[in-house]
Design an enzyme around this catalytic site. Structure first.
Site, short mmCIF file in Angstrom:
data_model
loop_
_atom_site.label_atom_id
_atom_site.label_comp_id
_atom_site.label_asym_id
_atom_site.label_seq_id
_atom_site.Cartn_x
_atom_site.Cartn_y
_atom_site.Cartn_z
N ASP A 294 37.73 100.34 29.53
CA ASP A 294 39.15 100.58 29.24
C ASP A 294 39.47 100.26 27.77
O ASP A 294 38.70 99.57 27.07
CB ASP A 294 39.97 99.66 30.17
N ASP B 189 46.99 107.29 33.99
CA ASP B 189 47.51 106.20 34.82
C ASP B 189 48.56 106.73 35.79
O ASP B 189 49.00 105.99 36.67
CB ASP B 189 48.12 105.10 33.95
#
Ligand code: DGJ
Length: 731
Positions: free
Chosen positions: A479, A549
């Site tokens: 990430d 997301d």
């Protein structure tokens, strides 16, 4: 011969099965572009460059002051600054005296089979018989700086790649102020420009605009390619649709600050250029040093946008993405992030995995919050030490228990970051990107590690290895959750500070390469607050990237539609999440959440213990279906049938077809129902001669029928309703 040089006329011709690209060396050694488009046999297209309007005000070259040739209007292969070309330049070098007038001239060239690697950078690759490369050595006569232009043609794919290297054979240092990887001049601007824009939770939305007398520029200064713009741009004929018309696609194999622009000059020609963003960039090139700019991929299609996308997908699946996971079946995973955030313990995770295993889910991915004191986003990034108290034992204890359920285990890292509240920061406050004395901006309460420092790169690598060596971790989610600010390195001198963004990307690539070398069986999933670094550079390392997301199925229609413009469906991480959706609060049926996620790399992102018995049955069926349809969804050709951006934005449909055209999967999603609205879908990519059986109904149709009259799905009504139609050819 895919690359041909006519030494008499000094013309280069580069051919693929679907395109020709032609340019020439003029009397003074300037490389002048003449053609890019559908395949043609002709060679000498110099007539296209005759009789330009060249008003007296246009500067003429010193050797032909009365001639017609002017860099102000000529189409050139590698435009430079300050010598008469006023359009966006690809190259500019600042001499020791401080001047930036630059102009490169042909010196020599070579043509050979295969494709060279790019030093330190991800790039497409090819065997000797799959591609042919042309290298042209040029020189800026005034400074003596040499630039090599690389062109590789993938003969069977209608693909050409370009990149550039610069060397300083002189005894004085110079500064590269601007270096693009490709620049192509078009004789007209009769095109639409397509690009992908967005933001966090809304990445890669599709935008199409008519070209006008102006510059259309997209870029990133965020240190990553970014969610706001993607390093992709296409010029398409105004009549181009999914299946018809011309499309020129450009995609940069780079994960940092980029720019892509198309400029229409005053007389109507257009220039497309792409490469490292020159804003905030400079590279000091000492005597004897060289610099490599990233690769740009160029696709030409005269089968519309669909043809362009399928060419990109094929290229990336065969010549960019690597490792066993490209062909090996990827496990159906469940990620705990949306279900638990950082509120979990070992027991909860075990129960999660147990329930998941009962549903046929094959891997548990433990997201953020397993290390240091990380119970909220304000601390601990950089402290990659397992929080054994929280997990109720070692990482190995947890993974062993989960593996015993028949469930694999994956782990989240955010390797490039450091929290001010971390042991790492307390020990090494100068290890973050910062400018001495200037207050630091925080993004999600965190700072970015200065990966350009070898000791920092090594620390990240070693601390990750310690965790990965301690247990059977088969997957890593990598990430990256903030943008660059105050981009300085304490380890570099003043004159090299503008190199930091690019040096950072090089270090990131080094780190990823080291990790994959050490763990060749690891499945890596890229992520940057969702799809904030979804680019070909990252695909070289991670065959799947968390697309967004926003896991809402309806929002995902837009996001996944745009993403497939150039990225293969198999690269899109797509999960079924809870309803109402966490981000949008929208309610959608579990079936539709599954059908939309099936387009990409399939998984779940919710608490499986909340499922009713009926939902459990649906999930079991979805997992079985994922496996049954794997070949068509992961390796099939994609045909976008209805764009969610078109018309009333009320539906979206696509289909995937295996290469042998024996199997197809069609997906239709109704975004908004209109009473009585007809739902006909004309299919694409089938064999007209074959008979296809709809697996659900047993009904057969000829390929010709499905592609002309189409399917009738009028019974599908309801906002968010969807249907999958699995077609199999009869023997
Ligand atoms: C951002 C990612 O996109 C999410 O999926 C999740 O991993 C969080 N970061 C964790 O902090």
């Amino acid at each position: 011969m895919p690359i041909f040089f006519n030494s008499e006329k000094k013309i280069f011709k580069l051919d693929t099965k679907g395109s020709s690209y032609i340019f020439a060396i003029n009397e003074d050694g300037i490389l002048v572009h003449t053609y890019y488009g559908a395949p043609i046999k002709d060679l000498d297209l110099g007539y296209l460059n005759e009789n330009f309007t060249t008003p007296g005000i246009c500067p003429k070259p010193h050797y032909a002051p009365g001639g017609r040739f002017t860099l102000d209007t000529a189409p050139v292969e590698f435009p430079c600054t300050g010598t008469g070309d006023y359009r966006p330049a690809a190259f500019s070098v600042r001499s020791a005296q401080g001047h930036t007038a630059t102009l490169v001239h042909y010196l020599s060239h070579k043509i050979y089979g295969g494709k060279p690697a790019l030093e330190g950078l991800p790039a497409t690759f090819a065997g000797e018989d799959e591609a042919t490369t042309l290298e042209i050595l040029t020189e800026d006569r005034h400074t003596g700086i040499r630039v090599t232009l690389f062109y590789t043609v993938f003969e069977d794919l209608s693909v050409m790649t370009r990149h550039v290297t610069v060397e300083n054979p002189t005894d004085t240092a110079v500064n590269i102020e601007r270096i693009y990887s490709t620049s192509v001049d078009f004789h007209t601007h009769d095109y639409d420009v397509i690009h992908l824009h967005g933001h966090h939770c809304r990445e890669r939305n599709y935008s199409r605009t008519r070209l006008d007398y102006a510059t259309h520029r997209i870029s990133s200064l965020r240190g990553a390619s970014g969610a706001e713009h993607n390093p992709f741009m296409a010029l398409v004929s105004p009549d181009a649709t999914e299946n018809y018309g011309e499309a020129y696609g450009f995609n940069l194999v780079y994960s940092g600050n980029f720019a892509a622009e198309v400029n229409v000059e005053c007389y109507g020609s257009a220039r497309v250029a792409m490469g490292i963003n020159s804003d905030g960039f400079n590279w000091l090139l000492e005597p004897g040093e060289h610099f490599t700019a990233p690769e740009a991929v160029m696709v030409y299609s005269n089968e519309g946008l669909g043809g362009m996308s399928r060419t990109f997908h094929n290229l990336y699946r065969k010549h960019l993405m690597r490792g066993e996971w490209l062909t090996k079946r990827r496990p159906v995973l469940i990620n705990n992030w949306e279900a638990t955030a950082m509120n979990f313990d070992g027991e909860k995770l075990y129960e999660f995995a147990k329930k998941a295993s009962e549903l046929g889910i094959e891997m548990l991915v433990l997201d953020d919050g397993w290390f240091g004191k990380r119970n909220n986003a304000r601390c601990a990034l950089g402290d990659w030490v397992v929080n054994e108290e929280k997990l109720g034992g070692t990482m190995n204890d947890l993974v062993t228990r989960i593996n015993a359920l028949g469930v694999k285990f994956g782990l989240w890292f955010e390797p490039e970051m450091i929290s001010p509240d971390s042991d790492l920061y307390r020990a090494h406050p100068d290890w973050c990107l910062h400018i001495e004395g200037r207050p630091m901006s925080l993004g999600r309460f965190q700072l970015i590690l200065d990966l350009t420092r070898k000791e920092v790169e090594d620390y990240v690598f070693e601390s990750m290895c310690r965790v990965l060596d301690s247990a059977n971790i088969e997957y890593v989610k990598w990430d990256f959750n903030r943008n660059f600010t105050e981009t300085g390195s304490a380890a570099l001198p003043a004159e090299r500070q503008k190199e930091v963004p690019h040096r950072y990307v090089l270090a990131l690539y080094r780190l990823l390469e080291r990790l994959l070398n050490r763990y060749p069986h690891l499945l890596l999933e890229g992520c940057a607050s969702g799809g904030g670094r979804f680019d070909p550079g990252m695909l070289y390392y991670s065959p799947q990237i968390w697309t967004s997301d926003c896991s809402d199925a309806i929002e995902r229609l837009d996001i996944q539609y745009g993403t497939t413009m150039c990225y293969p469906p198999s690269s899109m991480g797509a999960h079924v999440s809870a309803s109402p959706n966490h981000q949008t609060k929208r309610i959608s049926p579990l079936s539709t959440r599954g059908n939309v996620a099936l387009e990409g790399t399939f998984g779940y992102e919710l608490d499986p213990s909340t499922f009713t018995e009926e939902e459990c049955e649906t999930v079991r069926a979805q997992v079985r279906q994922y496996h049954e349809l794997y070949d068509v969804t992961h390796f099939g050709d994609l045909y976008r049938l209805v764009s969610p951006f078109d018309g009333d934005r009320d539906r979206s449909a696509w289909m995937q077809v295996t290469e042998d055209k024996r199997e197809a999967l069609v997906t239709l999603v109704i975004i908004r129902t209109h009473v009585g609205q007809r739902q006909y879908l004309r299919l694409c990519g089938l064999d007209p001669e074959k008979q296809y059986r709809d697996v659900a109904t047993g009904r057969t149709y000829s390929g010709a029928l499905l592609m002309n009259a189409g399917l009738c799905l009028n019974t599908l009504v309801g906002d968010g309703a969807s249907r999958l139609i699995h077609l199999v050819a009869e023997d």
